[in-house]
Write a protein that holds these residues in place. Structure first.
Motif, PDB file in Angstrom:
ATOM      1  N   ASN A  68       0.765   4.007  -2.964  1.00  0.00           N
ATOM      2  CA  ASN A  68       0.526   5.426  -2.696  1.00  0.00           C
ATOM      3  C   ASN A  68       1.630   6.286  -3.278  1.00  0.00           C
ATOM      4  N   SER A 114       1.299   9.169  -6.190  1.00  0.00           N
ATOM      5  CA  SER A 114       1.618  10.566  -5.918  1.00  0.00           C
ATOM      6  C   SER A 114       2.739  11.069  -6.830  1.00  0.00           C
ATOM      7  N   GLU A 171     -12.556  11.669   2.452  1.00  0.00           N
ATOM      8  CA  GLU A 171     -12.069  12.754   1.578  1.00  0.00           C
ATOM      9  C   GLU A 171     -13.054  13.914   1.574  1.00  0.00           C
ATOM     10  N   LYS A 206      -5.777   8.663  -4.066  1.00  0.00           N
ATOM     11  CA  LYS A 206      -5.440   7.624  -3.079  1.00  0.00           C
ATOM     12  C   LYS A 206      -6.039   6.291  -3.503  1.00  0.00           C
ATOM     13  N   ASN A 263       0.822  -1.211   0.000  1.00  0.00           N
ATOM     14  CA  ASN A 263       0.000   0.000   0.000  1.00  0.00           C
ATOM     15  C   ASN A 263       0.853   1.258   0.000  1.00  0.00           C
TER      16      ASN A 263
END
Lengths: 218, 147
Positions: free
Chosen positions: A34, A38, A213, A196, A30
């Protein structure tokens, strides 16, 4: 020590090791996922990508989908509900991940339908009739095409066919495939909420991520 | 403690050890597919078919100790070994894979089968089946000596 105790302890140790290693492996996976997203946030949404809902919404769900994928079919109404539920706060971007055999043609139909503002109608129709044209994990675009001709009178089919072989359509699909591979969308559907990835796959996880979010941005 | 029960205890230990190998192999292969998302190739599936039941049969044969479990477990392990041997030959290129038509799915000689970049999964499977068979044969010879 009794023999049965030895066996039980061995079983417990093996299970515990499995669970622990799996936990740390997933955590690491994970974190890496991520990081990749990004680093390549520009790959999430492209100019050609279809968007539904308020374009100014502060929460964006990006969904990589394959029209021939059964789970995508099951998620389709759920994701729509989610967008409606949060009205102007959440919008949805559709990206293609044609993983099934023949799906590239289905996706080309969608891209061409987009040019006639029929994207959502055609996508809904694809998921509605999926069991008829997606057989044994193979898409049969001809079956769907015949179905579409019978049921959709708003489409100009001659133009649709022409647009399907438009280099721009091909380029858009290739871009989606490349971006999907880059972002690790190797299974469908793959969701990203504001960049995400889901911590683990599931509708509840998607709901929770969207909720958090929305809470963070409004 | 007579000679009989000593042999029984030794047999139990060997069966226990082989069960341990079968269970760790089973969990390991489940880890590859369910946690690491490595899709098992066709030959992997056949090996799983013969490895998974060993983890159960051997466990049943240990509690209480039933030496006839060797009779049931050995054929399964030997067939598993044959599949593994074939897979290893394929993996190291002694048998060309393109003898079969191409199909969508996972290649049995794919390099992604190398764990941590150097430990090939077919080799792990080979080791497991060999150890299990060796241990079961040990028990069999023990039984022959005592009876």
């Amino acid at each position: 020590m009794k023999k049965s105790h030895i066996t039980i302890i061995a079983l417990l140790l093996i299970t515990l090791t499995f669970a622990l290693v799996a936990f740390f492996y997933n955590q690491e996976k994970n974190t890496q996922a991520n990081q990749i997203v990004s680093q390549h946030s520009e790959a999430l949404v492209r100019d050609h990508s279809v968007r539904v809902g308020n374009p100014q919404a502060k929460v964006t769900i990006v969904e990589f989908l394959d029209p021939a994928c059964e789970t995508c079919r099951q998620f389709h109404p759920l994701v729509k509900n989610l967008i409606e539920q949060y009205a102007d706060k959440v919008n949805l971007v559709i990206r293609y991940a044609p993983l099934h055999h023949g799906s590239d043609q289905m996706v080309a139909i969608l891209e061409a339908a987009k040019m006639q503002d029929q994207f959502w109608q055609v996508l809904d129709m694809m998921f509605d009739t999926q069991p008829q044209w997606a057989i044994n994990h193979q898409a049969h675009p001809d079956i769907f095409w015949n179905h579409l001709i019978k049921t959709n009178s708003a489409l100009d089919f001659e133009k649709l066919q022409q647009d399907m072989s438009d280099p721009a359509v091909f380029k858009a699909i290739q871009q989606d495939i490349t971006d999907g591979q880059l972002l690790g969308a190797s299974k469908t559907p793959t969701f990203f909420v504001n960049g995400k990835p889901l911590p683990s796959f599931g509708y509840t996880q998607l709901q929770n991520l969207v909720k958090s979010e929305v809470n963070a941005n409004y | 403690m007579g000679y009989q029960s000593e042999a029984a205890l030794a047999s139990w230990k060997f069966i226990f050890a082989s069960w341990l190998v079968a269970t760790v192999s089973t969990m390991g292969s489940l880890f590859f597919s369910e946690v690491m998302d490595l899709v098992p190739c066709v030959l992997c599936w056949y090996q799983r078919i013969f490895m998974f039941p060993l983890a159960i049969i051997l466990l049943v044969g240990m509690h209480p100790l039933d030496l006839r479990v060797i009779r049931y477990a050995l054929p399964i392990a030997i067939i598993g070994l044959l599949f593994t041997a074939y897979h290893c030959l394929l993996f190291y290129g002694f048998i060309p894979e393109n003898l079969q038509p191409c199909s969508k799915g996972v290649s049995c000689s794919d390099a992604s089968m190398e764990l941590f970049g150097f430990l090939p999964i077919p080799l792990l499977s080979l080791a497991s089946f060999l150890i299990i068979i060796f241990l079961l044969l040990k028990v069999r010879s023990l039984c022959r000596q005592t009876s």
